[in-house]
Design a protein around this motif. Structure first.
Motif, PDB file in Angstrom:
ATOM      1  N   GLN A  41       0.822  -1.204   0.000  1.00  0.00           N
ATOM      2  CA  GLN A  41       0.000   0.000   0.000  1.00  0.00           C
ATOM      3  C   GLN A  41       0.863   1.264   0.000  1.00  0.00           C
ATOM      4  N   ARG A  42       1.937   1.239   0.784  1.00  0.00           N
ATOM      5  CA  ARG A  42       2.814   2.404   0.822  1.00  0.00           C
ATOM      6  C   ARG A  42       3.577   2.572  -0.491  1.00  0.00           C
ATOM      7  N   ARG A  43       3.950   1.479  -1.112  1.00  0.00           N
ATOM      8  CA  ARG A  43       4.601   1.567  -2.421  1.00  0.00           C
ATOM      9  C   ARG A  43       3.664   2.211  -3.442  1.00  0.00           C
ATOM     10  N   GLU A  44       2.396   1.839  -3.365  1.00  0.00           N
ATOM     11  CA  GLU A  44       1.419   2.424  -4.277  1.00  0.00           C
ATOM     12  C   GLU A  44       1.275   3.924  -4.029  1.00  0.00           C
ATOM     13  N   GLN A  45       1.230   4.310  -2.741  1.00  0.00           N
ATOM     14  CA  GLN A  45       1.133   5.728  -2.411  1.00  0.00           C
ATOM     15  C   GLN A  45       2.365   6.491  -2.891  1.00  0.00           C
ATOM     16  N   ALA A  46       3.538   5.903  -2.646  1.00  0.00           N
ATOM     17  CA  ALA A  46       4.777   6.567  -3.046  1.00  0.00           C
ATOM     18  C   ALA A  46       4.838   6.747  -4.558  1.00  0.00           C
ATOM     19  N   GLN A  47       4.443   5.726  -5.293  1.00  0.00           N
ATOM     20  CA  GLN A  47       4.453   5.800  -6.756  1.00  0.00           C
ATOM     21  C   GLN A  47       3.509   6.890  -7.259  1.00  0.00           C
ATOM     22  N   LYS A  48       2.371   7.011  -6.591  1.00  0.00           N
ATOM     23  CA  LYS A  48       1.389   8.022  -6.984  1.00  0.00           C
ATOM     24  C   LYS A  48       1.899   9.433  -6.689  1.00  0.00           C
ATOM     25  N   HIS A  49       2.465   9.608  -5.499  1.00  0.00           N
ATOM     26  CA  HIS A  49       2.880  10.943  -5.073  1.00  0.00           C
ATOM     27  C   HIS A  49       4.189  11.382  -5.718  1.00  0.00           C
ATOM     28  N   PHE A  50       5.105  10.435  -5.922  1.00  0.00           N
ATOM     29  CA  PHE A  50       6.435  10.777  -6.439  1.00  0.00           C
ATOM     30  C   PHE A  50       6.819   9.779  -7.543  1.00  0.00           C
TER      31      PHE A  50
END
Length: 353
Positions: A41-50
């Motif tokens: 989930q955090r990888r997905e968030q990181a990919q989306k944000h940065f």
């Protein structure tokens, strides 16, 4: 124009996602190059944000190619601060460690000594030094407008009676969990920044919530060498919040309510390069003066962005780092003394070196 310094961020939980990543990305001269997290989930968030940052499963991948980075930021759970920082130093990479620097004063001092021995820059993310209310209080103290300061009161209080699963609620010295480490690391640092060295510590530390493994209600009294007394409250079960800051001098006082606006803005996706960043509306200004003659005083804008701007300048130009890690080691020592004071029910002197 010089190329941006490449930053590797270890951890994309609350600290990494809300504070470090957006502040790094908004700092001229820095580029968020790598984010280390395994959580899907955090990888997905990181990919989306940065989307331009590379995602890395394990910090060991960074240590194998240290030449690919110019700075590492440790935003992991507290128990990993020391081993991750040591690995960065061993790789020759300058490092920012989120507060607290270490779970024990001995570990903190050893880490500082290792950085000095290796000649690698080390600093600590004590971001609350750039809270607007703190900046304003410091300006009033330094200007002499309050007269001789007698007492400083500071609070980080919340009402969260239900325990939320997570490492901050885990017992064990290495976890450095609980309110005193989580919030006290800010409050103690601010008090020492304002009023200098401490000679005595007294504390009351409790676990109030059913099933709590770590402290969730704490009071710390610091007696500074210059005679100022700092009274600090922190906790998770405060149903009615007190003043955020109250500075009392022999000429005037200064009182503010409510937390600095920057954390909430970052939570909501705000960035410090946007207009009005860190500004407090007039209805939230602190009150300066004496009872019967109180006047709202504009709060200086908060400036978390200054931390990474100073880091970038230090790495490029050799200017001082924003936070001396020895200050943060001293803060951990005061937190340790507070825990011991509460356990023994005594006032403890601060050892002098």
């Amino acid at each position: 124009m010089a190329e941006a310094l490449r930053v590797g961020l270890l951890g994309y939980g609350l600290a990494g996602r809300v504070f470090h990543a957006p502040l790094i990305a908004a700092t001229p001269g820095l580029r968020l190059d790598a984010i280390v997290t395994r959580d899907p989930q955090r990888r997905e968030q990181a990919q989306k944000h940065f989307p331009d940052a590379r995602l890395v499963d394990d910090a060991d991948e960074l240590w194998r190619t240290p030449e690919a980075l110019d700075l590492v930021v440790v935003a992991t759970p507290n128990r990993q601060h020391v081993p991750m920082a040591r690995a960065a130093l061993a790789a020759g990479l300058p490092v920012v460690v989120d507060k607290p620097l270490a779970p024990t004063a001995a570990d903190a001092r050893a880490l500082v000594e290792e950085a000095e021995r290796r000649g690698v820059p080390l600093t600590v993310f004590q971001n609350r030094r750039w809270d607007g209310d703190f900046l304003t209080a410091r300006a009033l103290v330094e200007s002499g407008e309050l007269g001789r300061v007698l007492r400083f009161e500071s609070r980080f209080e919340r009402f969260r009676p239900t325990i939320k699963p997570g490492w901050r609620e885990l017992a064990g010295v290495d976890e450095a969990g609980g309110a005193l480490f989580d919030l006290g690391a800010h409050l103690v640092d601010q008090a020492v920044q304002l009023f200098g060295t401490v000679e005595r510590v007294y504390a009351e530390v409790d676990r109030r919530r059913a099933g709590a493994e770590v402290d969730d209600d704490a009071f710390v009294a610091l007696t500074h060498t210059n005679g100022v007394r700092s009274h600090l409250w922190m906790g998770a079960i405060t149903a009615q919040l007190g003043p955020r800051l109250r500075v009392l001098g022999d000429r005037a006082g200064y009182t503010t309510y409510g937390l600095d606006v920057q954390e909430a803005a970052l939570h909501d996706g705000g960035r410090p390069d946007q207009p009005g960043w860190g500004e407090v509306p007039p209805e939230r200004y602190g009150l300066l003066g004496v009872d019967g003659d109180l006047r709202p005083t504009p709060t200086l804008p908060g400036a978390y962005q200054s931390f990474y701007a100073e880091v970038a300048a230090a790495l490029r130009d050799g200017t001082p780092l924003p936070v001396d890690p020895r200050d943060s080691a001293a803060t951990v020592e005061l937190i340790e003394l507070a825990h011991r004071s509460a356990a023994e029910g005594v006032v403890l002197p601060v050892p002098t070196s």
